[in-house]
Every structure is written in structure tokens, then in C-alpha cells.
Scaffold this active site. Structure first.
Site, PDB file in Angstrom:
ATOM      1  N   HIS A   1      -9.552  16.921  11.290  1.00 41.70           N
ATOM      2  CA  HIS A   1     -10.416  16.258  10.140  1.00 41.70           C
ATOM      3  C   HIS A   1     -11.773  15.789  10.821  1.00 41.70           C
ATOM      4  CE1 HIS A   1      -8.016  12.333  11.515  1.00 41.70           C
ATOM      5  NE2 HIS A   1      -9.095  11.948  11.503  1.00 41.70           N
TER       6      HIS A   1
ATOM      7  N   ASP B   1      -3.343  18.850  11.924  1.00 39.03           N
ATOM      8  CA  ASP B   1      -4.393  17.953  12.085  1.00 39.03           C
ATOM      9  C   ASP B   1      -4.883  18.081  13.507  1.00 39.03           C
ATOM     10  OD1 ASP B   1      -6.320  16.618  11.117  1.00 39.03           O
ATOM     11  OD2 ASP B   1      -5.529  14.644  11.609  1.00 39.03           O
TER      12      ASP B   1
ATOM     13  N   SER C   1     -10.093   8.662  15.964  1.00 39.50           N
ATOM     14  CA  SER C   1      -9.363  10.126  15.697  1.00 39.50           C
ATOM     15  C   SER C   1      -9.634  11.261  16.781  1.00 39.50           C
ATOM     16  CB  SER C   1      -9.971  10.574  14.434  1.00 39.50           C
ATOM     17  OG  SER C   1      -9.192   9.780  13.280  1.00 39.50           O
TER      18      SER C   1
END
Length: 303
Positions: free
Chosen positions: A134, A164, A254
Site C-alpha cells: 500500500h 501487502d 508502513s
């Protein structure tokens, strides 16, 4: 200083055999694009956000949970989980946080483009970097900023929306220090951990905590359909076997690593549980054994 309006976060669900917390999760590591009029959040609903920060304004609000399917996506279901970067985790012996930080900072990078920013960890001396899908789902060219402030352009090597995870390649670099991966199957509840990344764009931020639970199944989705990283409303990614930690993880983390006290990567930080716009001490990382296996396959498929 005037605060940037915060953008509402995507909803998600934590599912395992333990009591289910209030619906909603965030995928934390992106800072929102130029601010839009804030929308009213659903009353009484907690949010799970990705650790990437969709951004134009660093230091702004938390970002969307982003799980777009890339045209280069590759689903990996099986691959020998052999380590190419170090010995298994030895969590029974203790190191110091300052030593982990000193050794870990040079292998952690910030990844950004006009859409936002996240973090990544260097896995090869010639510029291969592991991050979240992402973080790079918009595709195109990204700027990688190293710990010493130097920058390089990077392109996406491969992505796996199912886990992911993604690998990007920084161009024109060599001799980089690489991360050592530990054996995430040896991680225990109560082990001390260190997270390094770029929360809200603040590169080189080090936070500490413990492993608060193991084997979580976490589903996160963008239920608004308004994120430039989301293919459509309701796109969902489910992590299985996630490591839960209370180390502070926020938008911008992230794709960054979760280290044990031996300086080994035992997870890739991907999402947080939040009742508002930030961390409340429930972060989730993709185990290093999964991350390592997927990264190896993505690189092999690209060659």
C-alpha cells in the site's frame, strides 16, 4: 501553527479467536494529500489505518488504509523460507535499544512520491528495498531517502497485495548496508521490540515496546473509495499470523521494520488499531518469515 484537517480512515476488522474489539482498523504509514474538507467519522467506530502516510503535508493527519492491486502483483503461497540475511532470532538474549537503533537506522529508508510516503528496509547492497504494497500501490517512480540524507529514484520491482508486501529498487546505488532477518517463529509474547520508520514524515524515528500478542488475523479495507491508492471501495487485505506490538506505530511507519533486541528484523510494520487518528498501542507487523519468502519470490519473478 494551523493544523491540517485530518482525513477519515478506512474501516477494517480484527478477526481471530480472541474477543473482537470494536470494528475498525487503520493502515498507518501514509500522510494525506492536500487537505479536503473533513468528513464526520462514524460515531463510536474505531479505525484501523495503514502505516503509510498519503501526503502533501508532512506532520498532517493519518492516512487511508491502502490495498490496491498492482498490475505487477504476484500472489505467493509457497516458497522455502530460507534466510539469506542472517541467523534465527535469539530473543532470549538482550541487547540495548541504543545499539539496535545505531545499527538499524542505516538500513531503514523513507519512500515517497507526490501521493504520499512510507518506510522500507534495505535487503540488498545494490538497492533492493522491502516495503508494504500500500506504500507503492500508485506505481510509477518513487524517491528513496536514506538515513544519511542522500536520495535516489526507485521503481517497483514487484508487489503482492495478498500479503501487502512489495519490493522496490533504488537506482544508481551500491555498497549499502543490509538488514538481517530473524526467525519470526521464535518470537514470544513479551519480547522487547524496536520500530524504526518515518511516522508523519519524521524520518529516523525510533520507538520501543513489546510483542503483546501473536498470530493475529487482521483484515483492513478502504470503505470510502476515495483513496488514489485504492482500486475500488471495499478492497480488502487480510494479514494472517500478524505480530501484535505496543511499540508506537503511526502513519509513515508502513513498510518499516520491527526489530528484536539483537537487531534482527522480525516483522514489517503494516497497520494499527486506533479509535481516532493515531496509535493507541495496538500495532500489527507482517512476520519476517513471510516477508522474507515473499520478497525472494518477487525478486525472482522480476528476473
Amino acid at each position: 501553527m494551523t493544523e491540517t484537517p485530518r482525513t477519515p480512515e478506512p474501516a477494517a476488522v480484527l478477526t481471530d479467536d480472541t474477543p473482537t474489539p470494536p470494528t475498525g482498523f487503520q493502515n498507518p504509514l501514509f500522510v494525506p494529500p492536500p487537505p479536503q474538507p473533513p468528513r464526520k467519522s462514524r460515531k463510536g467506530v474505531a479505525v484501523l489505518v495503514g502505516a503509510a502516510v498519503l501526503a502533501a503535508v508532512v506532520g498532517g493527519g493519518a492516512g487511508y488504509g491502502i490495498y490496491a492491486v498492482s498490475s505487477q502483483s504476484t500472489v505467493v503461497s509457497s516458497l522455502a523460507s530460507t534466510s539469506t540475511t542472517g541467523a534465527p532470532a535469539a530473543n532470549s538474549t538482550s541487547g540495548s535499544v541504543s545499539t539496535v537503533a545505531a545499527n538499524g537506522l542505516p538500513v531503514v529508508v523513507q519512500i515517497s512520491n507526490s501521493q504520499g510516503l512510507g518506510s522500507g528496509v534495505i535487503i540488498s547492497s545494490d538497492g533492493l528495498i522491502l516495503t508494504n504494497n500500500h506504500v507503492v500501490a500508485s506505481g510509477g517512480t518513487f524517491t528513496v531517502t536514506f538515513n544519511d540524507g542522500s536520495k535516489a529514484q526507485a521503481t517497483v520491482v514487484g508487489t503482492d497485495p495478498t500479503t501487502d508486501l512489495a519490493v522496490v529498487k533504488a537506482q544508481g546505488v551500491s555498497g549499502l548496508k543490509t538488514a538481517t532477518f530473524g526467525d519470526s517463529s521464535q518470537v514470544k509474547v513479551g519480547d522487547e521490540v524496536v520500530a524504526i520508520g518515518s511516522p508523519e514524515g519524521l524520518q529516523g524515528t525510533v520507538t520501543t515496546g513489546i510483542v503483546s500478542a501473536l498470530n493475529r488475523t487482521v483484515s483492513a479495507s478502504d470503505d470510502q473509495g476515495s483513496s488514489p491508492y485504492s482500486r475500488s471501495a471495499g478492497t480488502t487485505t487480510t494479514y494472517k499470523g500478524a505480530i501484535q506490538t505496543d511499540a508506537s506505530i503511526n502513519p509513515g511507519n508502513s513498510g518499516g521494520p520491527l526489530f528484536n533486541l539483537q537487531g534482527q528484523v522480525i516483522g514489517i510494520n503494516s497497520s494499527i488499531y486506533s479509535t481516532s487518528d493515531g496509535s493507541i498501542g495496538l500495532g500489527f507487523a507482517i512476520p519476517s518469515n513471510t516477508a522474507k519468502t515473499v520478497a525472494q519470490q518477487l525478486v525472482a519473478n522480476a528476473n
